[in-house]
Every structure is written in C-alpha cells, then in structure tokens.
Write a protein that holds these residues in place. Structure first.
Motif, PDB file in Angstrom:
ATOM      1  N   LYS A  12      29.673 -26.090 -12.334  1.00 37.21           N
ATOM      2  CA  LYS A  12      30.592 -25.865 -13.439  1.00 37.21           C
ATOM      3  C   LYS A  12      29.903 -26.332 -14.723  1.00 37.21           C
ATOM      4  CE  LYS A  12      33.856 -28.489 -11.729  1.00 37.21           C
ATOM      5  NZ  LYS A  12      35.171 -29.156 -11.489  1.00 37.21           N
ATOM      6  N   PRO A  13      30.452 -25.986 -15.885  1.00 35.84           N
ATOM      7  CA  PRO A  13      29.863 -26.496 -17.127  1.00 35.84           C
ATOM      8  C   PRO A  13      29.753 -28.028 -17.102  1.00 35.84           C
ATOM      9  CG  PRO A  13      31.421 -24.770 -17.623  1.00 35.84           C
ATOM     10  CD  PRO A  13      31.570 -25.069 -16.150  1.00 35.84           C
ATOM     11  N   GLY A  14      28.530 -28.536 -17.169  1.00 39.26           N
ATOM     12  CA  GLY A  14      28.300 -29.974 -17.207  1.00 39.26           C
ATOM     13  C   GLY A  14      28.409 -30.680 -15.871  1.00 39.26           C
ATOM     14  N   TYR A  15      28.476 -29.932 -14.772  1.00 34.40           N
ATOM     15  CA  TYR A  15      28.669 -30.604 -13.478  1.00 34.40           C
ATOM     16  C   TYR A  15      28.048 -29.802 -12.339  1.00 34.40           C
ATOM     17  CZ  TYR A  15      30.986 -32.982  -9.581  1.00 34.40           C
ATOM     18  OH  TYR A  15      31.244 -33.684  -8.432  1.00 34.40           O
ATOM     19  N   ILE A  16      27.357 -30.533 -11.450  1.00 33.87           N
ATOM     20  CA  ILE A  16      26.737 -29.941 -10.261  1.00 33.87           C
ATOM     21  C   ILE A  16      26.992 -30.882  -9.092  1.00 33.87           C
ATOM     22  CG2 ILE A  16      24.580 -29.176  -9.169  1.00 33.87           C
ATOM     23  CD1 ILE A  16      23.490 -29.069 -12.174  1.00 33.87           C
ATOM     24  N   LYS A  17      27.485 -30.341  -8.005  1.00 35.41           N
ATOM     25  CA  LYS A  17      27.664 -31.118  -6.781  1.00 35.41           C
ATOM     26  C   LYS A  17      27.217 -30.279  -5.607  1.00 35.41           C
ATOM     27  CE  LYS A  17      31.120 -33.456  -3.872  1.00 35.41           C
ATOM     28  NZ  LYS A  17      32.561 -33.753  -3.675  1.00 35.41           N
ATOM     29  N   VAL A  18      26.550 -30.913  -4.648  1.00 36.01           N
ATOM     30  CA  VAL A  18      26.088 -30.185  -3.469  1.00 36.01           C
ATOM     31  C   VAL A  18      26.100 -31.126  -2.267  1.00 36.01           C
ATOM     32  CG1 VAL A  18      23.686 -30.675  -4.114  1.00 36.01           C
ATOM     33  CG2 VAL A  18      24.164 -28.867  -2.469  1.00 36.01           C
ATOM     34  N   ASP A  19      26.554 -30.610  -1.154  1.00 36.59           N
ATOM     35  CA  ASP A  19      26.465 -31.362   0.100  1.00 36.59           C
ATOM     36  C   ASP A  19      25.057 -31.240   0.663  1.00 36.59           C
ATOM     37  OD1 ASP A  19      29.194 -31.903  -0.033  1.00 36.59           O
ATOM     38  OD2 ASP A  19      29.711 -30.100   1.123  1.00 36.59           O
ATOM     39  N   SER A  34      26.196 -34.823 -19.840  1.00 38.55           N
ATOM     40  CA  SER A  34      27.044 -35.202 -20.977  1.00 38.55           C
ATOM     41  C   SER A  34      27.366 -34.015 -21.880  1.00 38.55           C
ATOM     42  CB  SER A  34      26.367 -36.314 -21.793  1.00 38.55           C
ATOM     43  OG  SER A  34      25.042 -35.953 -22.140  1.00 38.55           O
ATOM     44  N   GLN A  35      26.674 -32.882 -21.679  1.00 39.16           N
ATOM     45  CA  GLN A  35      27.000 -31.645 -22.396  1.00 39.16           C
ATOM     46  C   GLN A  35      27.521 -30.614 -21.391  1.00 39.16           C
ATOM     47  OE1 GLN A  35      24.359 -33.517 -23.405  1.00 39.16           O
ATOM     48  NE2 GLN A  35      25.385 -33.958 -25.346  1.00 39.16           N
ATOM     49  N   ASP A  36      28.489 -29.833 -21.813  1.00 39.71           N
ATOM     50  CA  ASP A  36      29.100 -28.839 -20.925  1.00 39.71           C
ATOM     51  C   ASP A  36      28.254 -27.569 -20.879  1.00 39.71           C
ATOM     52  OD1 ASP A  36      31.201 -30.471 -20.232  1.00 39.71           O
ATOM     53  OD2 ASP A  36      32.506 -29.739 -21.831  1.00 39.71           O
ATOM     54  N   ILE A  37      27.104 -27.672 -20.226  1.00 47.31           N
ATOM     55  CA  ILE A  37      26.222 -26.521 -20.107  1.00 47.31           C
ATOM     56  C   ILE A  37      26.162 -26.073 -18.648  1.00 47.31           C
ATOM     57  CG2 ILE A  37      24.806 -27.164 -22.094  1.00 47.31           C
ATOM     58  CD1 ILE A  37      22.688 -28.196 -20.079  1.00 47.31           C
ATOM     59  N   ILE A  38      25.927 -24.786 -18.456  1.00 48.98           N
ATOM     60  CA  ILE A  38      25.673 -24.260 -17.124  1.00 48.98           C
ATOM     61  C   ILE A  38      24.162 -24.250 -16.903  1.00 48.98           C
ATOM     62  CG2 ILE A  38      25.695 -22.183 -15.693  1.00 48.98           C
ATOM     63  CD1 ILE A  38      28.363 -23.393 -15.680  1.00 48.98           C
ATOM     64  N   VAL A  39      23.730 -24.926 -15.871  1.00 55.73           N
ATOM     65  CA  VAL A  39      22.296 -25.003 -15.554  1.00 55.73           C
ATOM     66  C   VAL A  39      21.947 -23.874 -14.587  1.00 55.73           C
ATOM     67  CG1 VAL A  39      20.463 -26.438 -14.588  1.00 55.73           C
ATOM     68  CG2 VAL A  39      22.352 -27.507 -15.868  1.00 55.73           C
ATOM     69  N   ARG A  40      20.883 -23.134 -14.881  1.00 50.69           N
ATOM     70  CA  ARG A  40      20.534 -22.005 -14.014  1.00 50.69           C
ATOM     71  C   ARG A  40      20.040 -22.501 -12.651  1.00 50.69           C
ATOM     72  NH1 ARG A  40      14.724 -20.700 -14.746  1.00 50.69           N
ATOM     73  NH2 ARG A  40      13.932 -22.031 -16.446  1.00 50.69           N
ATOM     74  N   ASN A  41      20.155 -21.620 -11.669  1.00 52.56           N
ATOM     75  CA  ASN A  41      19.853 -21.974 -10.285  1.00 52.56           C
ATOM     76  C   ASN A  41      18.433 -22.491 -10.085  1.00 52.56           C
ATOM     77  OD1 ASN A  41      22.414 -21.115  -9.696  1.00 52.56           O
ATOM     78  ND2 ASN A  41      21.814 -19.420  -8.372  1.00 52.56           N
ATOM     79  N   ASP A  42      17.468 -21.886 -10.756  1.00 54.62           N
ATOM     80  CA  ASP A  42      16.083 -22.324 -10.579  1.00 54.62           C
ATOM     81  C   ASP A  42      15.917 -23.802 -10.912  1.00 54.62           C
ATOM     82  OD1 ASP A  42      15.175 -19.927  -9.650  1.00 54.62           O
ATOM     83  OD2 ASP A  42      14.040 -19.372 -11.444  1.00 54.62           O
ATOM     84  N   ILE A  44      18.280 -26.113 -10.931  1.00 55.88           N
ATOM     85  CA  ILE A  44      18.999 -26.915  -9.935  1.00 55.88           C
ATOM     86  C   ILE A  44      18.144 -27.079  -8.682  1.00 55.88           C
ATOM     87  CG2 ILE A  44      21.014 -26.998  -8.418  1.00 55.88           C
ATOM     88  CD1 ILE A  44      22.552 -25.479 -10.621  1.00 55.88           C
ATOM     89  N   ALA A  45      17.508 -25.989  -8.244  1.00 54.01           N
ATOM     90  CA  ALA A  45      16.648 -26.053  -7.056  1.00 54.01           C
ATOM     91  C   ALA A  45      15.472 -26.990  -7.271  1.00 54.01           C
ATOM     92  CB  ALA A  45      16.146 -24.652  -6.704  1.00 54.01           C
ATOM     93  N   ILE A  46      14.885 -26.950  -8.460  1.00 56.80           N
ATOM     94  CA  ILE A  46      13.758 -27.850  -8.768  1.00 56.80           C
ATOM     95  C   ILE A  46      14.227 -29.301  -8.767  1.00 56.80           C
ATOM     96  CG2 ILE A  46      12.058 -28.502 -10.522  1.00 56.80           C
ATOM     97  CD1 ILE A  46      12.104 -25.503 -11.400  1.00 56.80           C
ATOM     98  N   ALA A  47      15.403 -29.550  -9.347  1.00 59.02           N
ATOM     99  CA  ALA A  47      15.949 -30.915  -9.358  1.00 59.02           C
ATOM    100  C   ALA A  47      16.180 -31.416  -7.940  1.00 59.02           C
ATOM    101  CB  ALA A  47      17.253 -30.943 -10.157  1.00 59.02           C
ATOM    102  N   LEU A  48      16.709 -30.576  -7.067  1.00 57.68           N
ATOM    103  CA  LEU A  48      16.932 -30.986  -5.678  1.00 57.68           C
ATOM    104  C   LEU A  48      15.603 -31.208  -4.960  1.00 57.68           C
ATOM    105  CD1 LEU A  48      19.893 -28.621  -4.728  1.00 57.68           C
ATOM    106  CD2 LEU A  48      19.993 -31.062  -5.289  1.00 57.68           C
TER     107      LEU A  48
END
Length: 383
Positions: A12-19, A34-42, A44-48
């Motif tokens: 969601k804007p500003g939030y990511i949760k994954v099991d 802290s900002q309501d941004i949508i982060v692209r999937n790529d 998120i995958a790199i962060a994980l």
C-alpha cells in the motif's frame, strides 16, 4: 536444500508487509515508509534479497519482477530465484548525479555530509527497541525513514546489506544514482591489504542502478572526529548519545576521540552528557583488531595509564611502538581510495579533506602503516 518463501504481500502507499517461511521459521517482515509512496516490485524484491545473504539455495518471491533484477538477485545470492512471473521492467531514468546517504546519526555518516552535493537525500532505518536512541538525532536531519520489525527476525545474522534497505526502497523517489554509507578505514581494511583495491559496489545495489562511493573509506575514526568538530560540533553530544549504550566500549571510545582531537586542534566542545572513566576495562587487548588499532592512537596522545582504563593487558610493545612512530597516518587520508571516487567529484572530495586539516598519506605514512599491521598481526589474522 535451504530455501525461503516470501508470500502474501500487502503493498500500500507507504507500507509493505510480507510473510516468510524457511525450514525453521514462519513470520513476517514489514516496512513502513514515512512517505506515502508505492514502491515498485523490483525494489521490494531487492530489499528482501538484502536480508538473505548466501544462506539459501532457493528464494521464492511471490511478485512479478523484471528479468534483469531476477538475474541480478541470482548472481548476488548465488541462489535460484523463483518469482510469480517475469516482465521487462520499467525504464528508470536518472539524469542527475543525485546521492542518497544511508544515515544513522553516528560520526561516520555525519562526517560524510561535507563531501556530498546539495542534491543528496538522507534515508534512515528505524529498527525500534534499543535502536530507538538513534531516532532523535536522525529526525533532526531527515524525515525519510523506513520503520521495520527486522529486530524481531533472524535476518541480521545473514548479511550487513540489510542496513541499505531504506536507500533501496527510496531510490526511485530520490532518483538516486549513487548510494553512500559510512565505512571508515578500520579493522576490515587493515586486516586485508587488498581491501581498498578490491572495493566495489555491492551487487544488490547495482540491481537498483546505483553505484556506491566510499568517501570515508580513506580515513580513520580520528578524521571523522576532526570533521565533526569542525563542521558539526553542535550535534556531537547528541550523536554520542545515539550511537551506543552508555555502558559500551564504543560510546566511551568515540567520546575520547572527540576529547583528544578537541585538545589537539584547539576546538572547544560542549559534552553535557560526557561519561566518566569506566570502573573497570571494557575488554582485553587482542580481542578486537579495530579496538587494538585505535589504542595505539590513544597510547600516543593519552599515555599508557589513561589508555589502560578501557582496555586491559595492553602489551608494553604497543606503548613502545606508539611512542616511537609519529602515527600521522591516523589523521591523514589513504590515497588508494581516490581510484574509487568518480572524477567529477574528486576535486571537491580532496578540497573537503584538506579544508578539514586532513592531508594525504606520504611515504613515511605508508611505511608506518605497514609496521603497525605487522605488529598487530601477532594477535590478529592479516592477509
């Protein structure tokens, strides 16, 4: 075969949760921006992936990611990446030389600031728990913060790259071409002669189309203290309180850098939360290469008795070498790092060092550095 699955995403804007689930654990990881941004999937995958290190042979990510990022993650993790589907990805244009600093509020990251261009974004992680002490000074510098429950997981033991997650998630918003984090000339660089020559951008950062610049790898913690005194003396006390518990060796050692450099450079400093000398030493000589390396500096400027307050069983040979050598390299810069500074930033980099009284290594500095390495190799592994 070791594996991990990341599934059931909430984005969601500003939030990511994954099991996530591996052979021993089922839990979740979340990131609140802290900002309501949508982060692209790529990203998120790199962060994980930055949580995994080389622990797993298979990594399942229930996301659609680009072929380019999938290949990068497989190379970086030395693992098979299994994702929901693959796509061509989004072309991200970064027309400027924007920097993004992974900011902790400590000496190393604050001393970075004079080197950086005006278009630098500061991004910090909020881990909660005992790291909450960092947040007061962090919020005085930036409002780009990623809050995470990472301390509730076991990922910290896999790799240090997780510390860059904030910069990874914010890299699109800041159109960042360069990622910067505090890394100084200390134990790691000392233990391996080729450490600086072989320095390179972590591969997971390259997957975000960022390169890293090791601005402070050329200098010791002595130089970071000198930069703090000359450029950010008003936040030294707050930084000291944020970087480690009062009972820690690190907190007391950093305070002493400031006290010694304050006297050496005739720069007064206000430390209302100054610590008294410890009742007993924090550690013994021979336990930590970095701590032993820095004790030679204290022996040089404080003498044996005062240095022994914090480290026990310092050998007489250490005092002898500190007394015999001039040890100027502790507050000079290692010129081997210059090859890793892009030419467009090199002049400002050198000018900034010189303006803070930090001169380049000379021939005698190289000779003395090798003598110190040889001396410390009696207690620590060198290569």
């Amino acid at each position: 075969m070791t594996y991990i699955k990341f599934e059931n995403f909430t984005i969601k804007p500003g939030y990511i949760k994954v099991d996530y689930q591996d052979s021993s654990t089922e839990h979740f990881i979340e990131f609140e921006l802290s900002q309501d941004i949508i982060v692209r999937n790529d990203l998120i995958a790199i962060a994980l992936a930055s949580l995994c290190g080389h622990k797993y042979r298979k990594v399942y990510i229930e996301l659609s990611i680009s072929d380019k990022v999938k290949q990068s993650l497989e190379f970086a993790l030395n693992a098979e990446i299994i994702c929901q589907s693959r796509n061509q990805g989004i072309a991200i244009t970064k027309p400027f030389d924007n920097h993004i600093l992974s900011f902790s509020g400590g000496f190393d990251s604050i001393s970075m600031l004079p080197f950086l261009p005006e278009n630098t974004g500061l991004v910090s992680m909020d881990y909660g728990s005992h790291f909450s002490r960092e947040m007061d000074i962090i919020r005085s510098f930036t409002n780009y913060i990623v809050k995470s429950n990472l301390l509730d997981t076991n990922f910290r033991s896999n790799t240090w790259i997780f510390m860059l997650i904030g910069s990874i998630l914010y890299s699109d918003l800041m159109s960042a071409k360069y990622n910067i984090w505090g890394g100084i000339f200390g134990g790691s660089a000392l233990s391996k002669k080729t450490f600086i020559d072989k320095y390179s951008t972590p591969y997971l950062l390259r997957a975000t189309d960022m390169e890293s610049i090791p601005y402070t790898l050329s200098i010791t913690e002595i130089c970071t203290a000198k930069i703090m005194l000359k450029s950010h003396s008003d936040v030294i006390d707050a930084s000291l309180m944020s970087l480690a518990p009062e009972s820690s060796e690190k907190r007391y050692r950093k305070q002493r850098y400031i006290e010694v450099e304050s006297l050496r450079n005739n720069i007064p400093v206000d430390l209302p939360n100054r610590l008294n000398a410890p009742v007993k030493p924090f550690t013994n000589w021979g336990k930590s290469l970095h701590i032993d390396f820095m004790q030679l500096y204290f022996l040089k400027y404080l003498g044996y008795e005062e240095t022994s307050v914090s480290v026990l069983d310092i050998p007489e040979q250490a005092y002898k070498i500190a007394s015999t050598l001039n040890l100027n390299f502790y507050d000079r810069f290692n010129t081997n790092v210059l090859k890793h500074i892009p030419n467009k930033f090199k002049k400002k980099y050198i000018d900034t060092l010189l303006s803070h009284g930090i001169e380049p290594f000379d021939e005698n500095d190289w000779h003395e550095l090798n003598q110190v390495r040889d001396f410390l190799s009696k207690w620590h592994t060198m290569s």
